[in-house]
Design a protein around this motif. Structure first.
Motif, mmCIF file in Angstrom:
data_model
loop_
_atom_site.group_PDB
_atom_site.id
_atom_site.type_symbol
_atom_site.label_atom_id
_atom_site.label_comp_id
_atom_site.label_asym_id
_atom_site.label_seq_id
_atom_site.Cartn_x
_atom_site.Cartn_y
_atom_site.Cartn_z
ATOM 1 N N GLU A 420 0.780 -1.127 -0.013
ATOM 2 C CA GLU A 420 -0.017 0.052 -0.047
ATOM 3 C C GLU A 420 0.864 1.291 0.029
ATOM 4 O O GLU A 420 0.206 2.345 -0.409
ATOM 5 C CB GLU A 420 -0.855 0.164 1.158
ATOM 6 N N ARG A 421 2.133 1.170 0.564
ATOM 7 C CA ARG A 421 2.969 2.287 0.322
ATOM 8 C C ARG A 421 3.678 2.309 -0.932
ATOM 9 O O ARG A 421 4.797 3.197 -1.253
ATOM 10 C CB ARG A 421 3.922 2.177 1.453
ATOM 11 N N GLY A 422 3.713 1.485 -2.008
ATOM 12 C CA GLY A 422 4.259 1.406 -3.215
ATOM 13 C C GLY A 422 5.594 1.081 -2.994
ATOM 14 O O GLY A 422 6.483 1.580 -3.926
ATOM 15 N N LEU A 423 6.057 0.037 -2.243
ATOM 16 C CA LEU A 423 7.490 -0.005 -1.942
ATOM 17 C C LEU A 423 7.725 -1.399 -2.523
ATOM 18 O O LEU A 423 9.058 -2.125 -2.363
ATOM 19 C CB LEU A 423 7.712 -0.085 -0.452
ATOM 20 N N ILE A 424 6.904 -2.037 -3.151
ATOM 21 C CA ILE A 424 7.260 -3.318 -4.095
ATOM 22 C C ILE A 424 6.706 -3.477 -5.387
ATOM 23 O O ILE A 424 5.892 -2.177 -5.740
ATOM 24 C CB ILE A 424 6.667 -4.563 -3.417
ATOM 25 N N ASP A 425 7.227 -3.905 -6.216
ATOM 26 C CA ASP A 425 6.683 -4.086 -7.635
ATOM 27 C C ASP A 425 5.110 -4.996 -7.623
ATOM 28 O O ASP A 425 5.200 -6.018 -7.581
ATOM 29 C CB ASP A 425 7.707 -4.812 -8.699
#
Length: 431
Positions: A420-425
């Motif tokens: 949800e924090r955009g820290l993975i692909d």
């Protein structure tokens, strides 16, 4: 209600849940092996309890001096028989794993002796115990010197360096089974046995102590089965089964354990004193449950490695390696990912789920540490937790879970916070 629905109620996106289920589908054979070891270890504990005739009188509270504490004495015989040692010291007065290790070292090292670590640098909190970082009452202050032999680049033992480091002064060899806050491999009991045998061939009278924290009941055998003079651990890790509220243990030769008892209480008193203060029911029952609880934590570690490796993160051990402790290191590559991971673990906790973990200067460490630990017992590492120092390679160390299902939920929640924090692909979740 479908599983995806209850996970959604916990705030986990169905996309994350489905990804976890695809990972889990490939792990049945691994989980069967973990269950087989747990079954063997459960029978081993039961055998020790039957042999020592554990009964309701063993649960009686004692106070004051604790003289004639039958339950305390029986519990120590149960530990000794389970770990196949001559004796054991199991006390609530031992406050933590570091305390148990410091006790074992200070009791069996004298001024002029040398301590050797053949597995590289010790765990952070032992640096001050030894005196690598100066501290009042360290071993160095009492005239004990220290040497270490670093591991080879592949994480194996450097036997040539170990041979060169063992001298006439070498009194005790300390072997840390688990990786600690490093990304080196944890060692199997077989590897530890080979190392002990080598050290004793070089110097037959040397004592070998194994820091067994996080390793109890992971394998069907313990380091005490392969020549260790002492194995040492904490009851708020594996052997406490999540029920022991505090305590530590030292199991080993009668001579070594006797010295530890004298150091814990006083010369001449030893194991004769030390009231149980009503802790024995939890300590007995926790030890009985420990093989099953440890198995659940192991499944969680295997699941975490397979899940995060598939997303491109380096895991130690990797997804396919055998397990020798309950700790799973995941190199996340940034402080932001570490904090998100730990926030997810905290959010999945039954206690303090609403708390946001933040880095702090934790005593005994040389870097700020972030720790997620919503536990029934403060600091309990057999309960669901994750922590790590805020330093490269920004690895988080995941462990525990009193049940496999709780461990699974925590891992999914950690991934949710990264997602949800955009820290993975995010596209990798659909592969």
């Amino acid at each position: 209600m479908e599983t995806t629905e209850i996970y959604a109620a916990l705030g986990i996106d169905p996309r994350v849940t489905r990804f976890g289920e695809r990972v889990l589908a490939s792990l049945r054979e691994r989980f069967d092996g973990i269950d087989a070891a747990a079954e063997y270890n459960q029978a081993k504990v039961l055998e020790a309890m039957r042999k020592n005739r554990v009964n309701a009188q063993c649960f009686a509270q004692t106070t004051g001096y604790g003289y004639n504490d039958t339950g305390r004495d029986v519990l120590e015989r149960v530990y000794a028989d389970t770990f196949r040692t001559e004796a054991a010291l199991v006390r609530p007065q031992i406050t933590c794993g570091t305390h148990a290790l410091a006790l074992a070292l200070s009791a069996n090292l004298r001024p002029g002796d040398e301590l050797l670590s053949p597995v590289g640098a010790p765990y952070d909190t032992l640096e001050e115990v030894i005196g690598i970082r100066p501290s009042p009452c360290s071993l160095a202050e009492y005239g004990v010197t220290y040497r270490q032999a670093d591991l080879l680049p592949d994480g194996s033992f450097d036997y040539d360096a170990i041979r060169a480091a063992i001298t006439d002064k070498t009194r005790l060899v300390t072997i840390q089974r688990s990786k600690g806050y490093t990304t080196r491999p944890s060692f199997s009991v077989a590897q530890i046995g080979e190392l002990i045998a080598f050290c004793k061939r070089v110097k037959p009278d040397v004592l070998c102590m194994v820091d067994n924290c996080y390793g109890e009941f992971v394998e069907p055998v313990e380091p005490s089965d392969v020549g260790a003079d002492m194995i040492v651990g904490s009851l708020i890790k594996n052997p406490g089964g999540g029920l022991a509220p505090t305590g530590g243990y030292i199991a080993g030769t009668a001579a070594c354990v006797e010295r530890c008892a004298y150091r814990l209480s006083a010369p001449g008193l030893g194991q004769e004193v030390g009231a149980n203060l009503g802790q024995l029911p939890a300590m007995f029952q926790g030890f009985f449950l420990a093989p099953t609880v440890t198995a659940g934590a192991l499944k969680g570690a295997v699941f975490a490695a397979n899940l995060y490796e598939r997303l491109g993160f380096r895991c130690v051990p990797d997804a396919s390696e055998p397990r020798h402790d309950i700790i799973q290191a995941v190199e996340l590559g940034s402080p932001e990912r570490m904090l998100a991971f730990c926030l997810g673990i905290q959010a999945a906790a039954p206690v303090d789920s609403y708390v946001t973990p933040v880095p702090w200067a934790m005593p005994g460490y040389d870097a700020e540490v972030v720790m997620a630990a919503g536990a029934f017992v403060q600091g309990s590492s057999i309960e669901l937790s994750a922590d790590g120092p805020i330093r490269e390679p920004y690895a988080v160390y995941f462990q525990g879970g009193l049940t496999w299902y709780h461990a699974k939920t925590g891992i999914l929640m950690s991934l949710q916070k990264l997602y949800e924090r955009g820290l993975i692909d995010a596209a990798a979740l659909d592969e």
